[in-house]
Design a protein around this motif. Structure first.
Motif, PDB file in Angstrom:
ATOM      1  N   GLN A 127      -4.603   7.384   3.761  1.00  0.00           N
ATOM      2  CA  GLN A 127      -5.163   8.549   3.070  1.00  0.00           C
ATOM      3  C   GLN A 127      -4.950   9.815   3.895  1.00  0.00           C
ATOM      4  O   GLN A 127      -4.566  10.858   3.366  1.00  0.00           O
ATOM      5  CB  GLN A 127      -6.647   8.332   2.799  1.00  0.00           C
TER       6      GLN A 127
ATOM      7  N   MET B 155      -8.655   2.098   0.021  1.00  0.00           N
ATOM      8  CA  MET B 155      -7.435   2.709   0.524  1.00  0.00           C
ATOM      9  C   MET B 155      -7.551   2.893   2.034  1.00  0.00           C
ATOM     10  O   MET B 155      -8.532   3.465   2.520  1.00  0.00           O
ATOM     11  CB  MET B 155      -7.203   4.069  -0.155  1.00  0.00           C
TER      12      MET B 155
ATOM     13  N   ALA C  55      -6.752  -2.293  -7.492  1.00  0.00           N
ATOM     14  CA  ALA C  55      -7.469  -2.426  -6.212  1.00  0.00           C
ATOM     15  C   ALA C  55      -8.025  -3.830  -6.028  1.00  0.00           C
ATOM     16  O   ALA C  55      -8.462  -4.189  -4.922  1.00  0.00           O
ATOM     17  CB  ALA C  55      -8.592  -1.398  -6.133  1.00  0.00           C
TER      18      ALA C  55
ATOM     19  N   TRP D  95      -2.242   2.787  -4.738  1.00  0.00           N
ATOM     20  CA  TRP D  95      -2.596   4.048  -4.078  1.00  0.00           C
ATOM     21  C   TRP D  95      -1.519   5.110  -4.342  1.00  0.00           C
ATOM     22  O   TRP D  95      -1.200   5.909  -3.485  1.00  0.00           O
ATOM     23  CB  TRP D  95      -2.809   3.872  -2.573  1.00  0.00           C
TER      24      TRP D  95
ATOM     25  N   ASP E 145       0.813  -1.214   0.000  1.00  0.00           N
ATOM     26  CA  ASP E 145       0.000   0.000   0.000  1.00  0.00           C
ATOM     27  C   ASP E 145       0.851   1.270   0.000  1.00  0.00           C
ATOM     28  O   ASP E 145       0.298   2.372  -0.073  1.00  0.00           O
ATOM     29  CB  ASP E 145      -0.938   0.021   1.207  1.00  0.00           C
TER      30      ASP E 145
ATOM     31  N   GLN F 241      -5.009  10.926  -8.021  1.00  0.00           N
ATOM     32  CA  GLN F 241      -6.078  11.214  -7.073  1.00  0.00           C
ATOM     33  C   GLN F 241      -5.749  10.723  -5.666  1.00  0.00           C
ATOM     34  O   GLN F 241      -6.238  11.285  -4.679  1.00  0.00           O
ATOM     35  CB  GLN F 241      -7.384  10.575  -7.551  1.00  0.00           C
ATOM     36  N   ALA F 242      -4.928   9.695  -5.566  1.00  0.00           N
ATOM     37  CA  ALA F 242      -4.618   9.118  -4.255  1.00  0.00           C
ATOM     38  C   ALA F 242      -3.642   9.977  -3.476  1.00  0.00           C
ATOM     39  O   ALA F 242      -3.889  10.336  -2.320  1.00  0.00           O
ATOM     40  CB  ALA F 242      -4.061   7.706  -4.427  1.00  0.00           C
ATOM     41  N   ASN F 243      -2.521  10.305  -4.108  1.00  0.00           N
ATOM     42  CA  ASN F 243      -1.492  11.051  -3.378  1.00  0.00           C
ATOM     43  C   ASN F 243      -0.625  11.928  -4.285  1.00  0.00           C
ATOM     44  O   ASN F 243       0.499  12.278  -3.915  1.00  0.00           O
ATOM     45  CB  ASN F 243      -0.603  10.104  -2.560  1.00  0.00           C
TER      46      ASN F 243
ATOM     47  N   LEU G  51      -7.372   4.104  -6.669  1.00  0.00           N
ATOM     48  CA  LEU G  51      -8.358   4.884  -5.921  1.00  0.00           C
ATOM     49  C   LEU G  51      -9.585   5.197  -6.766  1.00  0.00           C
ATOM     50  O   LEU G  51     -10.682   5.372  -6.242  1.00  0.00           O
ATOM     51  CB  LEU G  51      -7.736   6.187  -5.413  1.00  0.00           C
TER      52      LEU G  51
END
Length: 615
Positions: free
Chosen positions: A583, A578, A544, A484, A452, A488-490, A538
């Motif tokens: 997050q 996630m 996922a 992730w 992750d 959009q995730a990070n 995400l």
């Protein structure tokens, strides 16, 4: 030489796909171009504010003599070694403008972060989004609307794409990009990589590692490997947006100041109406294809499969990864520069550099030669190499390669294809650069280990668990799935810190690969990496669904990225969520809270990860 039929086919497909959006873009550009100079129509108070700080002679040139006023957008800071030389560029450019009866003003500065500083750190999660921040900052700088043209001062990873996106939103202005050049060679990139791998194994300590890094990164100028920053410069040459041959001249060389002054003269030659070449018309579909070809022919950074999609969209042009792959099938690999070889960019330049590459591609029908550029001679001018003679700039034909271990002719390339492959399957769409990967590693089949975060992978390596898995799972290898990591995730950070541990395992004979919805640096090398997996996890992407132990097939020659489950099993597999704590950790601290809107609005990697286009 007639245009290669595949190049022609791809270009026509892009033109057709972009017909409506490009037409709308050009209509806006031409409407802006038709306006009278705004300085002539502004109110007196507006004009007074705009030029209050200028010397009286400059005010006279602008207001009374109606001379050209050139905006300078600079990415100067002295954290980035590549950008430190820009400290004195505005003074040089203003002096050259005055010598030519014009004026120049620093319109604004844009942020510029060093990915080398932030690799593996939380700040890297702002790296990709800094590109669009730079584009917006460029717009703020130019929105004073008092400029007849502009010069863009930038070099590194997200800075050039950001400046270019911003510039294209002022497509009615002539613009020239001004680089600063690479640092001189220090510790070789190959030796640096060896020390990093030794450090990953605990064979050398921090003192030895720091000494090696300091020997590699030792002076002003761009890092000497052929990563994203230096790929930027190659692409700008191929797009005709530089003074020809200016990309890889060292900051202290005699040619550098002369080339900087020539940038001002070049933009003035357009501004004064001798020919119509605003940047919105220079950057057309053929220009974008030329950039894509240059990237493939030199084994450039995979980051540009995101950045140049966004650049093209800023000009109303729609490209995708199928276009890159089709071009890669016919564009030969002409350069071997680290990480695709042992040479650095200084050796690349000495062997002929961009001038040699562009000349070879034009002669082979693999570039559009009939494009508009910032020089009246067209793209042919970019197939020549600058030198100083009697304190004057001269250009000469690139001629033959100065070192055929670094540069080869198109008739005898290192590889008949560009080394970029599009991967498709039930894990989504992804890209892999195989030009630096040993041929016996282009395909593998092994169980997945799902992580992750990149920290989880590092911990598994350091504990020995990752190597133990390779030894005991019956496949002598593992596919590390790091999810992730999308926009959009990070913010889609680079995962360059994962290269040394995976390279260590590969060096021990294990079959290892990385699969991720994140990015890898332009410096990534010999470990097979399926990157930019889209859709990202995400956003409901298939990463996922992957579970540790699933057998993954990564087959670059076949263009396959697949989890070995039946369709029914795969469809029934639930999407992981996630972890909330992850997050929260990704979205707080070091200013990451400010970029919540960017994460929310970001498009997929294949759509350029743009945050400024409506979904």
């Amino acid at each position: 030489m007639a245009l290669h039929p595949v190049l022609d086919q791809v270009t026509r497909r892009i033109q057709e796909r972009s017909r409506a959006s490009r037409s709308d873009y050009l209509a806006q550009v031409d409407a802006m171009s038709a306006r009278p100079p705004q300085v002539r129509t502004m109110g007196c108070a507006n004009v007074a504010h705009a030029f209050a700080a200028l010397p009286g002679t400059d005010k006279i040139r602008i207001v009374e003599e109606k001379g050209p006023n050139i905006g300078i957008v600079t990415a100067y800071n002295d954290v980035l070694s590549a950008h430190a030389p820009f400290a004195h560029y505005p003074d040089i450019l203003k002096d050259e403008a005055r010598r030519n009866g014009a004026t120049a003003q620093v319109a604004g500065g844009v942020p510029a972060m060093c990915d080398g500083v932030t690799q593996g750190m939380p700040g890297m999660e702002l790296s990709l989004f800094s590109r669009d921040t730079i584009a917006m900052s460029t717009a703020v700088a130019l929105t004073h609307d008092t400029f007849d043209a502009a010069l863009m001062l930038g070099v590194c990873d997200k800075i050039v794409p950001g400046l270019l996106i911003g510039a294209l939103h002022f497509g009615h202005l002539p613009m020239v990009f001004v680089p600063a050049g690479p640092m001189t060679s220090g510790l070789s990139n190959s030796d640096k990589a060896k020390v990093r791998e030794q450090a990953a194994q605990g064979l050398v300590g921090r003192q030895e590692l720091l000494a090696a890094e300091n020997a590699a990164y030792h002076d002003q100028g761009t890092c000497t490997f052929y990563g994203t920053a230096n790929s930027n410069q190659m692409l700008l040459e191929a797009m005709g947006l530089h003074v020809p041959g200016t990309a890889f001249i060292n900051p202290a060389d005699a040619e550098r100041e002369l080339l900087t002054r020539e940038a001002m003269r070049t933009v003035l030659s357009i501004t004064r109406g001798r020919r119509f070449a605003p940047i919105g018309h220079v950057v057309d579909e053929r220009c974008i294809v030329n950039a894509m070809v240059a990237l493939l022919a030199t084994g450039g950074s995979t980051n540009h499969l995101i950045h140049w999609v966004a650049v093209a969209r800023a000009a109303g042009i729609i490209i995708d990864w199928d276009d890159f792959e089709q071009l890669s099938s016919v564009v030969p690999l002409l350069a071997r520069v680290y990480p695709n070889g042992s040479a650095d960019v200084n050796q690349f330049q000495a062997a002929g550099g961009p001038g040699y590459v562009i000349a070879q591609l034009l002669q082979s029908g693999l570039m559009h030669g009939d494009v508009l550029t910032v020089r009246p001679e067209g793209l042919a001018a970019f197939g020549r190499i600058p030198h100083v003679e009697n304190r004057q700039l001269q250009w000469q034909d690139a001629g033959i390669s100065g070192d055929d271990t670094v540069l080869r002719p198109a008739s005898r390339p290192f590889s008949p294809t560009g080394g970029l492959k599009l991967l498709k399957g039930n894990l989504g769409r992804s890209v892999i650069k195989i030009s630096a990967v040993p041929e016996d590693r282009h395909a593998l089949r092994a169980p997945a280990w799902v992580f992750d975060s990149q920290d989880e992978l590092q911990a598994a390596f350091k504990s020995g668990a990752l190597e133990q898995a390779c030894q005991t799972n019956g496949f002598n290898g593992v596919v590390c799935v790091v999810r992730w990591q999308g926009p959009q995730a990070n913010g889609m950070p680079e995962l360059h810190k994962l290269t040394p541990p995976l390279a260590v395992l590969q060096g021990k004979g294990y079959a290892v690969a990385l699969v991720t919805d994140g990015r890898m640096s332009g410096a990534s090398g010999k470990v097979p990496a399926a990157i930019h997996v889209s859709p990202e996890a995400l956003a409901g992407g298939p990463l996922a669904k992957v579970q540790s132990g699933d057998v993954i097939v990564l087959d670059a020659p076949a263009g396959l990225l697949h989890a070995e489950l039946t369709d029914a099993e795969w469809q029934a597999r639930p999407l992981a969520i996630m972890p909330a704590e992850l997050q929260q950790a990704n979205h707080r601290g070091l200013g990451r809270e400010l970029f919540a809107g960017f994460r929310r609005n970001a498009l997929s990697a294949e759509e350029g990860a743009c945050t400024w286009l409506l979904k």
